[in-house]
Design a protein around this motif. Structure first.
Motif, PDB file in Angstrom:
ATOM      1  N   PHE A   1       1.718   3.422  -0.633  1.00  0.00           N
ATOM      2  CA  PHE A   1       2.481   3.637  -1.859  1.00  0.00           C
ATOM      3  C   PHE A   1       2.764   2.270  -2.474  1.00  0.00           C
ATOM      4  CE2 PHE A   1       3.238   7.518   0.547  1.00  0.00           C
ATOM      5  CZ  PHE A   1       3.032   8.473  -0.430  1.00  0.00           C
ATOM      6  N   ILE A   2       2.229   2.042  -3.658  1.00  0.00           N
ATOM      7  CA  ILE A   2       2.192   0.712  -4.239  1.00  0.00           C
ATOM      8  C   ILE A   2       3.264   0.512  -5.311  1.00  0.00           C
ATOM      9  CG2 ILE A   2      -0.244   0.422  -3.743  1.00  0.00           C
ATOM     10  CD1 ILE A   2      -0.830   1.108  -6.693  1.00  0.00           C
ATOM     11  N   LYS A   3       3.806  -0.714  -5.366  1.00  0.00           N
ATOM     12  CA  LYS A   3       4.640  -1.124  -6.488  1.00  0.00           C
ATOM     13  C   LYS A   3       3.676  -1.430  -7.633  1.00  0.00           C
ATOM     14  CE  LYS A   3       7.771  -3.582  -3.338  1.00  0.00           C
ATOM     15  NZ  LYS A   3       8.341  -4.926  -3.039  1.00  0.00           N
ATOM     16  N   VAL A   4       3.486  -0.476  -8.515  1.00  0.00           N
ATOM     17  CA  VAL A   4       2.364  -0.535  -9.452  1.00  0.00           C
ATOM     18  C   VAL A   4       2.435  -1.777 -10.345  1.00  0.00           C
ATOM     19  CG1 VAL A   4       1.142   0.703 -11.275  1.00  0.00           C
ATOM     20  CG2 VAL A   4       2.184   1.984  -9.398  1.00  0.00           C
ATOM     21  N   GLY A   5       3.609  -2.156 -10.781  1.00  0.00           N
ATOM     22  CA  GLY A   5       3.744  -3.313 -11.649  1.00  0.00           C
ATOM     23  C   GLY A   5       3.486  -4.640 -10.962  1.00  0.00           C
ATOM     24  N   PHE A   6       3.338  -4.627  -9.637  1.00  0.00           N
ATOM     25  CA  PHE A   6       3.145  -5.862  -8.880  1.00  0.00           C
ATOM     26  C   PHE A   6       1.728  -5.996  -8.329  1.00  0.00           C
ATOM     27  CE2 PHE A   6       7.598  -5.194  -9.133  1.00  0.00           C
ATOM     28  CZ  PHE A   6       8.201  -6.439  -9.062  1.00  0.00           C
ATOM     29  N   VAL A   7       0.848  -5.064  -8.645  1.00  0.00           N
ATOM     30  CA  VAL A   7      -0.526  -5.114  -8.139  1.00  0.00           C
ATOM     31  C   VAL A   7      -1.170  -6.438  -8.534  1.00  0.00           C
ATOM     32  CG1 VAL A   7      -2.835  -4.104  -8.341  1.00  0.00           C
ATOM     33  CG2 VAL A   7      -0.831  -2.613  -8.120  1.00  0.00           C
ATOM     34  N   GLY A   8      -1.796  -7.099  -7.557  1.00  0.00           N
ATOM     35  CA  GLY A   8      -2.491  -8.348  -7.811  1.00  0.00           C
ATOM     36  C   GLY A   8      -1.612  -9.580  -7.820  1.00  0.00           C
ATOM     37  N   ARG A   9      -0.316  -9.411  -7.697  1.00  0.00           N
ATOM     38  CA  ARG A   9       0.563 -10.578  -7.624  1.00  0.00           C
ATOM     39  C   ARG A   9       0.539 -11.167  -6.215  1.00  0.00           C
ATOM     40  NH1 ARG A   9       6.114  -9.292 -11.074  1.00  0.00           N
ATOM     41  NH2 ARG A   9       5.128  -8.382 -12.915  1.00  0.00           N
ATOM     42  N   ARG A  10       1.310 -12.204  -6.018  1.00  0.00           N
ATOM     43  CA  ARG A  10       1.339 -12.891  -4.729  1.00  0.00           C
ATOM     44  C   ARG A  10       1.651 -11.910  -3.598  1.00  0.00           C
ATOM     45  NH1 ARG A  10       5.288 -15.727  -1.675  1.00  0.00           N
ATOM     46  NH2 ARG A  10       4.425 -17.510  -0.536  1.00  0.00           N
ATOM     47  N   ASN A  11       0.798 -11.930  -2.588  1.00  0.00           N
ATOM     48  CA  ASN A  11       0.940 -11.110  -1.370  1.00  0.00           C
ATOM     49  C   ASN A  11       0.740  -9.619  -1.597  1.00  0.00           C
ATOM     50  OD1 ASN A  11       1.500 -13.409   0.195  1.00  0.00           O
ATOM     51  ND2 ASN A  11       3.679 -13.284  -0.277  1.00  0.00           N
ATOM     52  N   LYS A  12       0.211  -9.227  -2.773  1.00  0.00           N
ATOM     53  CA  LYS A  12      -0.101  -7.826  -3.042  1.00  0.00           C
ATOM     54  C   LYS A  12      -1.605  -7.677  -3.240  1.00  0.00           C
ATOM     55  CE  LYS A  12       4.279  -6.869  -3.066  1.00  0.00           C
ATOM     56  NZ  LYS A  12       4.904  -6.212  -1.903  1.00  0.00           N
ATOM     57  N   PHE A  13      -2.178  -6.555  -2.797  1.00  0.00           N
ATOM     58  CA  PHE A  13      -3.616  -6.385  -3.007  1.00  0.00           C
ATOM     59  C   PHE A  13      -3.914  -5.986  -4.446  1.00  0.00           C
ATOM     60  CE2 PHE A  13      -2.420  -2.533  -0.340  1.00  0.00           C
ATOM     61  CZ  PHE A  13      -2.280  -1.650  -1.395  1.00  0.00           C
ATOM     62  N   THR A  14      -5.211  -6.006  -4.786  1.00  0.00           N
ATOM     63  CA  THR A  14      -5.643  -5.826  -6.174  1.00  0.00           C
ATOM     64  C   THR A  14      -6.228  -4.431  -6.381  1.00  0.00           C
ATOM     65  OG1 THR A  14      -7.899  -6.589  -5.749  1.00  0.00           O
ATOM     66  CG2 THR A  14      -6.245  -8.287  -6.233  1.00  0.00           C
ATOM     67  N   TRP A  15      -6.448  -4.086  -7.647  1.00  0.00           N
ATOM     68  CA  TRP A  15      -7.104  -2.812  -7.949  1.00  0.00           C
ATOM     69  C   TRP A  15      -8.520  -2.789  -7.377  1.00  0.00           C
ATOM     70  CZ3 TRP A  15      -3.957   0.843  -9.193  1.00  0.00           C
ATOM     71  CH2 TRP A  15      -2.835   0.598  -9.988  1.00  0.00           C
ATOM     72  N   ASP A  16      -9.243  -3.906  -7.440  1.00  0.00           N
ATOM     73  CA  ASP A  16     -10.600  -3.957  -6.877  1.00  0.00           C
ATOM     74  C   ASP A  16     -10.565  -3.699  -5.375  1.00  0.00           C
ATOM     75  OD1 ASP A  16     -11.936  -4.386  -9.251  1.00  0.00           O
ATOM     76  OD2 ASP A  16     -11.983  -6.575  -9.033  1.00  0.00           O
TER      77      ASP A  16
END
Length: 259
Positions: free
Chosen positions: A107-122
């Motif tokens: 369950f992802i913090k959608v607004g934080f995707v791709g930020r530091r220490n978060k994985f990306t959509w790819d």
């Protein structure tokens, strides 16, 4: 992987219910944040113990079908979930889960995707091809108010106006956030069910009503318990702390065999 000799594999523990586990983070140094971090070795030991004791790892989509659409679930069903969309899931959990052939959900913090220490959509698209799934942990409501209340369930204090949100303003904030989270998930990952995990287990009837209005089918809490049919609010067992051994995991699950 090669299965270890397994004297418990055919054991019957429970049927007509599903146990859901919740993790947050994985790190080689789990004691930096011990309350919600496990080591890769510890997580592997958890997976091995689940196999050894005959638990069947199923997907959250299987849980949805069982909970709301009258599908059957295997005996001893367990669902593995993570919260927060931490990059460590991609680095440490995903390779192990892929090796074992197990599905899991983050369950992802959608607004934080791709930020530091978060994985990306790819990275999510890559993982989706190997039985991983990704759902909403809100867009940007993963915070506590000054008095420690999850902001998903309470009006915010508006500093510039020196007042709290009205009920209409609160309702509009929550609806806009949940809608934006679902919009971004569907733009990036395609059509899929709408599921929501509450940050800090914070929710109320307003949140449930808004969620249902925008099409959310299952709501995930961190309240302890099992999950039976016709149950849209899902209970989860927190098992992802640095001191939570494989033996602790099995003993915790055993407490819910007959509940």
């Amino acid at each position: 992987m090669e299965n270890n000799e397994n004297k418990h594999a055919d054991s019957f523990h429970y049927k007509e219910k599903i146990i859901v586990l919740i993790y947050h983070d994985i790190s080689p140094n789990p004691f930096i944040k011990p309350h919600y971090t496990v080591s890769p070795e510890q997580f592997k030991n958890h997976l091995d113990a689940l196999i050894e004791y005959g638990y069947q790892i199923i997907s959250v989509e299987d849980l949805l079908k069982f909970s709301l659409y009258n599908h059957n679930a295997p005996l001893n069903s367990v669902v593995i979930t993570f919260d927060d969309g931490n990059e460590s899931f991609y680095t440490y959990a995903y390779p192990l889960l892929k090796q074992y052939g197990f599905p899991a959900t983050n369950f992802i913090k959608v607004g934080f995707v791709g930020r530091r220490n978060k994985f990306t959509w790819d990275q999510m698209r890559e993982m989706k091809a190997s039985k991983m799934s990704f759902f909403s942990h809100t867009y940007n409501q993963h915070r506590l108010s000054e008095d420690g209340t999850p902001i998903l369930k309470c009006p915010l204090f508006l500093e510039k106006q020196k007042r709290f949100e009205t009920q209409n303003e609160y309702h509009s904030r929550i609806k806009a956030d949940l809608q934006l989270a679902e919009k971004r998930i569907h733009e990036e990952l395609g059509e899929q069910p709408k599921l929501l995990a509450f940050p800090f287990n914070g929710y109320n009837e307003t949140v449930l009503e808004i969620g249902k209005e925008i099409g959310i089918e299952l709501f995930f809490t961190s309240k302890k318990g099992t999950n039976k049919r016709n149950q849209p609010i899902i209970n989860r067992l927190i098992v992802g702390s640095a001191n939570h051994s494989a033996e602790n995991l099995i003993e915790q699950i055993k407490q819910y065999h007959t509940k």
